[in-house]
Scaffold this active site. Structure first.
Site: not given
Length: 423
Positions: A314-315
């Site tokens: 997700l980063y």
């Protein structure tokens, strides 16, 4: 048989030599008293709108600085020609290009000094009054770039045509006296960016989601920093502050590590992508005057995750989305936009990071002063290859398949989710 490639190379080298001489003559004119007295006239000529104070001073400035500068370029250009004649007798006439190139500057400087009508408009491009149409040039000196030498910091921005010498000297961006705000200021990198920006002469402001004031340790002394509390989603609350900011460093973010819930997705994109994008758009609205165009900048930490896995899906996804948005918007940005492409440094977000965060912050400031627009700090050599290629083709794709942006109206801003605040 004459190799014309060698002749061409000698010609190009002679032109570059002329520009190097010009830039070093300019630098020396700021530090060596005899030339400094002459060069001072150049700085007496113009008002901030680049109109001349008087015709007499304008002419005298050219006799005292521009003509001697071009003469020095010519003398040393002829010296290079002599060296080429002795070392490369078959190709020496390529060095004539630098002398012919310099002759143009010498004759135009004399024409301006004599007050020949129209000479200034044709030959003194970086001093013409009028609106700035683009931000300061990256490789070529344009009007906003040279304006900063007169009215931002006279001990920086020395270059006359190409910006290379300023880049090498670290004078392509002066941070002295600039007001710089850093988001994510309570984090490891945020604090260290504030520290090194302060050391570079900037007036720093910490933008933090925490309630405690930020204090920097500078050479063993604790220095309280003006701290403004804000949260993602409240970007519009900073609109009035951004009017007073010269450089905005967008550095905040979260790393949810291995999570993949709907909430984790929403938070990652909201903080890492859309909050940063909204701040960038709000800052663009503050760029209205020639001075704003010349001096305001946005630095955005998009991270190495744009092109290299960060072992945090997700980063990576949210930072890649931010990176692409920045690439798209800076095609029409009213001011300089820098990307910070940072590898794994040790921090609260990444406790297993390898690089020293203090060294990373130092490198960011150093590269910014060299006017690097994509600041890469990493131990991964692939990033230095992959990122420029990716950035070039993505930017080219956006240029081909999107239209040039126009100024947003208040209605369009409201539709985009950016609140308009009027004074």
């Amino acid at each position: 048989m004459v190799n014309y490639w060698i002749v061409g190379a000698v010609a190009i080298a002679s032109v570059c030599w002329a520009e190097i001489i010009r830039d070093f003559y300019h630098v020396v004119s700021h530090y060596w008293a005899p030339l400094q007295k002459l060069h001072t006239w150049h700085h007496r000529v113009f008002r901030p709108n680049l109109t001349a104070v008087s015709e007499t001073i304008y002419k005298q400035a050219h006799w005292r600085h521009d003509v001697p500068e071009a003469a020095a370029m010519m003398v040393l250009g002829l010296l290079l020609w002599v060296v080429a004649y002795l070392g490369l007798p078959e190709y020496h006439w390529g060095a004539a290009a630098g002398c012919i190139y310099t002759l143009g500057f010498l004759l135009s400087a004399i024409a301006r000094a004599c007050g020949i009508k129209g000479a200034d408009e044709l030959t003194d491009i970086t001093h013409q009054p009028g609106d700035f149409l683009t931000p300061p040039g990256k490789w070529l000196v344009n009007k906003p770039y040279h304006w900063r030498h007169h009215f931002d910091n006279q001990n920086a921005y020395y270059c006359g045509t190409f910006t290379l010498i300023d880049k090498l000297m670290g004078t392509a961006l002066s941070l002295k006296g600039k007001t710089v705000a850093v988001t994510g200021a309570s984090g490891t990198l945020g604090r260290l960016l504030l520290k090194h920006l302060h050391k570079a002469g900037a007036k720093v402001i910490a933008l933090s989601s925490g309630n405690e004031g930020i204090t920097l340790n500078i050479d063993g002394e604790n220095l309280p920093v003006k701290t403004v509390t804000w949260e993602a989603g409240q970007e519009a609350d900073l609109a009035l502050l951004l009017e007073k900011i010269d450089i905005l460093v967008i550095n905040h973010g979260i790393n949810v590590q291995r999570e993949r819930t709907g909430e984790a997705i929403a938070n990652s994109y909201e903080i890492n992508t859309f909050s940063a994008w909204r701040l960038m758009e709000l800052f663009f609205l503050t760029v209205r005057t020639n001075e704003n165009i010349a001096c305001k900048e946005v630095w955005i930490n998009t991270s190495e995750a744009e092109v290299i896995p960060a072992v945090s899906p997700l980063y990576e996804l949210s930072k890649r989305a931010l990176g692409d948005l920045v690439t798209l918007r800076r095609l029409d940005a009213p001011c300089i936009v820098r990307k910070l492409i940072l590898g794994p440094f040790k921090s609260n977000l990444n406790p297993i990071g390898i690089m020293s965060p203090d060294w990373v912050a130092q490198q960011v400031v150093k590269q910014a002063k060299a006017d690097v627009r994509n600041i890469i700090v990493t131990i991964n050599p692939l990033t230095f290859i992959v990122f420029p290629v990716k950035e070039f083709f993505v930017s080219l794709y956006f240029q081909i398949f999107s239209r040039k942006a126009v100024s947003l109206t208040d209605i369009e801003l409201e539709r985009s989710g950016v609140e308009v605040i009027t004074k």
